[in-house]
Write a protein that holds these residues in place. Structure first.
Motif, PDB file in Angstrom:
ATOM      1  N   ARG A  26      -2.030  13.685   2.104  1.00 27.73           N
ATOM      2  CA  ARG A  26      -1.465  12.426   1.613  1.00 27.73           C
ATOM      3  C   ARG A  26      -2.302  11.903   0.435  1.00 27.73           C
ATOM      4  NH1 ARG A  26      -1.889   9.707   5.917  1.00 27.73           N
ATOM      5  NH2 ARG A  26      -3.782   8.637   5.246  1.00 27.73           N
ATOM      6  N   GLY A  27      -1.616  11.461  -0.602  1.00 26.47           N
ATOM      7  CA  GLY A  27      -2.295  10.948  -1.786  1.00 26.47           C
ATOM      8  C   GLY A  27      -2.492  11.979  -2.877  1.00 26.47           C
ATOM      9  N   THR A  28      -2.112  13.237  -2.590  1.00 22.43           N
ATOM     10  CA  THR A  28      -2.263  14.284  -3.601  1.00 22.43           C
ATOM     11  C   THR A  28      -0.909  14.598  -4.233  1.00 22.43           C
ATOM     12  OG1 THR A  28      -1.855  16.118  -2.063  1.00 22.43           O
ATOM     13  CG2 THR A  28      -4.142  15.303  -2.249  1.00 22.43           C
ATOM     14  N   PRO A  29      -0.917  15.187  -5.439  1.00 20.94           N
ATOM     15  CA  PRO A  29       0.359  15.575  -6.056  1.00 20.94           C
ATOM     16  C   PRO A  29       1.166  16.554  -5.207  1.00 20.94           C
ATOM     17  CG  PRO A  29      -1.399  15.574  -7.691  1.00 20.94           C
ATOM     18  CD  PRO A  29      -2.063  15.359  -6.359  1.00 20.94           C
ATOM     19  N   THR A  30       0.486  17.478  -4.511  1.00 22.16           N
ATOM     20  CA  THR A  30       1.220  18.446  -3.686  1.00 22.16           C
ATOM     21  C   THR A  30       1.968  17.757  -2.555  1.00 22.16           C
ATOM     22  OG1 THR A  30      -0.365  20.184  -4.239  1.00 22.16           O
ATOM     23  CG2 THR A  30       1.003  20.540  -2.293  1.00 22.16           C
ATOM     24  N   PHE A  31       1.329  16.800  -1.895  1.00 26.61           N
ATOM     25  CA  PHE A  31       1.996  16.024  -0.841  1.00 26.61           C
ATOM     26  C   PHE A  31       3.250  15.371  -1.405  1.00 26.61           C
ATOM     27  CE2 PHE A  31       2.860  12.358   1.776  1.00 26.61           C
ATOM     28  CZ  PHE A  31       2.443  12.693   3.061  1.00 26.61           C
ATOM     29  N   GLU A  32       3.130  14.735  -2.558  1.00 28.26           N
ATOM     30  CA  GLU A  32       4.260  14.032  -3.152  1.00 28.26           C
ATOM     31  C   GLU A  32       5.372  15.003  -3.543  1.00 28.26           C
ATOM     32  OE1 GLU A  32       2.477  11.874  -6.337  1.00 28.26           O
ATOM     33  OE2 GLU A  32       1.330  10.564  -4.994  1.00 28.26           O
TER      34      GLU A  32
END
Length: 198
Positions: free
Chosen positions: A66-72
């Motif tokens: 959570r909070g990383t570009p991959t999560f998003e």
């Protein structure tokens, strides 16, 4: 306020290992909890060592905290109610089945790619539970959009996204979903599932 429900032990017809009876898939995750690099590596290592037909290992993973570009990038391709609760998870793991050989070689063992991928994610979920976390796999995902998002070839098929995190009180969910979060867990009886047994 509903109590925090972490012990939802399965009522089984025969004894099974505690890590299996205690495993369940919450939707209410603590939005402030984090997972460490070591925990992520441990879960992915468990997935890596799942059984595989002919040891082809036809599964790949994309993991984002959570909070990383991959999560998003994973989160934006969830569907329906998954978009409401899954963003509170600490980690999202996209499981991908490799349905054919990378080099154009024999395709026989790839017939079981989805089964192999499922086994790897079951390992991941069990390891998450051993680490004091919970995992919730989701089939409600935009398969084609995820393939484009991560530039996957045609023989790499997104199968599920699994949310991993620390379970939280059911009151974090919209009211109509709280009862389901704390309801007694059920399964079909063995007599319905086992077609023959000696």
């Amino acid at each position: 306020m509903p109590a925090l429900t972490t012990d939802r032990r399965a009522v089984t017809e025969a004894p099974i290992e505690e890590i299996l009876s205690m495993r369940w898939s919450p939707r209410s995750f603590d939005p402030a909890a984090e997972v460490t690099d070591e925990q992520v590596s441990s879960m992915l290592e468990a997935a890596r060592w799942a059984a595989s037909a002919s040891n082809v290992q036809p599964r790949r993973f994309v993991a984002g905290r959570r909070g990383t570009p991959t999560f998003e990038r994973i989160e934006r391709h969830l569907m329906g109610f998954n978009r409401v609760w899954a963003p509170n998870a600490s980690l999202l793991v996209l499981a991908i089945a490799v349905t054919g050989p990378e080099d154009g070689g024999p395709a026989g063992a790839y017939r079981w790619a989805e089964y192999d991928t499922g086994q790897s994610m079951a390992n991941l979920a069990s390891q998450a539970h051993a680490l004091g976390l919970h995992a919730h796999p989701m089939g409600g995902i935009e398969v084609d959009d995820l393939r484009r998002e991560f530039d996957l070839p045609s023989h790499h098929v997104p199968i599920t996204v699994t949310a991993v995190g620390t379970v939280a009180s059911a009151d974090l969910l919209p009211e109509r979903y709280r009862e389901r979060e704390t309801a007694q867990r059920t399964r079909l009886p063995l007599s319905d599932l086992v077609l023959a047994r000696d």
